[in-house]
Design a protein around this motif. Structure first.
Motif, mmCIF file in Angstrom:
data_model
loop_
_atom_site.group_PDB
_atom_site.id
_atom_site.type_symbol
_atom_site.label_atom_id
_atom_site.label_comp_id
_atom_site.label_asym_id
_atom_site.label_seq_id
_atom_site.Cartn_x
_atom_site.Cartn_y
_atom_site.Cartn_z
ATOM 1 N N GLU A 6 7.773 -3.354 4.447
ATOM 2 C CA GLU A 6 7.193 -4.494 4.955
ATOM 3 C C GLU A 6 6.562 -4.335 5.808
ATOM 4 O OE1 GLU A 6 12.241 -2.921 4.098
ATOM 5 O OE2 GLU A 6 10.214 -2.175 5.012
ATOM 6 N N CYS A 22 6.258 -7.502 1.275
ATOM 7 C CA CYS A 22 6.030 -6.170 0.832
ATOM 8 C C CYS A 22 5.433 -5.052 -0.124
ATOM 9 C CB CYS A 22 7.471 -5.605 -0.174
ATOM 10 S SG CYS A 22 8.509 -4.526 -0.856
ATOM 11 N N TRP A 36 14.492 -9.054 -0.870
ATOM 12 C CA TRP A 36 15.123 -8.525 0.133
ATOM 13 C C TRP A 36 16.235 -9.017 0.082
ATOM 14 C CZ3 TRP A 36 10.641 -8.077 2.931
ATOM 15 C CH2 TRP A 36 9.458 -8.509 2.531
ATOM 16 N N ARG A 38 19.097 -8.824 4.386
ATOM 17 C CA ARG A 38 18.985 -8.488 5.954
ATOM 18 C C ARG A 38 20.045 -8.568 6.892
ATOM 19 N NH1 ARG A 38 18.774 -15.430 6.770
ATOM 20 N NH2 ARG A 38 20.744 -16.098 6.514
ATOM 21 N N LEU A 81 7.683 -12.509 0.970
ATOM 22 C CA LEU A 81 8.707 -13.687 0.962
ATOM 23 C C LEU A 81 8.354 -15.116 1.506
ATOM 24 C CD1 LEU A 81 12.506 -14.523 0.671
ATOM 25 C CD2 LEU A 81 11.978 -13.229 2.270
ATOM 26 N N TYR A 94 14.866 -8.027 8.600
ATOM 27 C CA TYR A 94 14.103 -7.983 6.802
ATOM 28 C C TYR A 94 14.018 -6.797 5.989
ATOM 29 C CZ TYR A 94 15.197 -13.611 7.184
ATOM 30 O OH TYR A 94 15.988 -14.187 7.954
ATOM 31 N N CYS A 96 12.579 -5.244 1.699
ATOM 32 C CA CYS A 96 12.978 -5.676 0.511
ATOM 33 C C CYS A 96 13.179 -4.506 -0.261
ATOM 34 C CB CYS A 96 11.073 -5.787 0.160
ATOM 35 S SG CYS A 96 9.887 -3.932 0.167
#
Length: 123
Positions: A6, A22, A36, A38, A81, A94, A96
């Motif tokens: 990422e 990503c 995705w 988080r 994203l 975050y 991926c």
């Protein structure tokens, strides 16, 4: 095996935007759905968005619907994203992830994960 990296995180003011990327390598990226997730400090990792292998089907968490957009470019082996109208509560690391299970929102469906990128939204 799929390796995911990422990028694009950072510090932004509330109301601002960021685009996370990503980059995938290894096995054919286009074979997998990409998600995705988080994780905020002290909280469990939570689903944000997912896109199926061709990009034609997407799904979002209610908390980001209408503000975030997930996309992918299989020719570049990269997913994205786009995050708009960011809020302080979007602050998190975050991640991926890739899944061969389709449009799924639970973490155990994803066998491949990146290392994460920090997103901090100031008020």
């Amino acid at each position: 095996q799929v390796q995911l990296v990422e990028s694009g995180g950072g510090l932004v003011q509330a109301g601002g935007s960021l685009r996370l990327s990503c980059a995938a390598s290894g096995h054919t990226f286009s074979s997998y759905a990409m998600g995705w997730f988080r994780q905020a400090p002290g909280k469990e990792r939570e689903f944000v968005a997912v896109i199926e292998w061709s990009g034609g089907i997407t799904a979002y968490a209610d908390s980001v619907k209408g503000r975030f957009t997930i996309s992918r470019d299989n020719a570049k082996n990269t997913g994205y994203l786009q995050m708009n109208s960011l809020k302080p509560e979007d602050t998190a690391v975050y991640f991926c992830a890739a899944s061969d299970g389709g449009i799924l929102s639970y973490t155990r469906a994803y066998g491949y994960w990146g290392q994460g990128t920090q997103v901090t939204v100031s008020s």
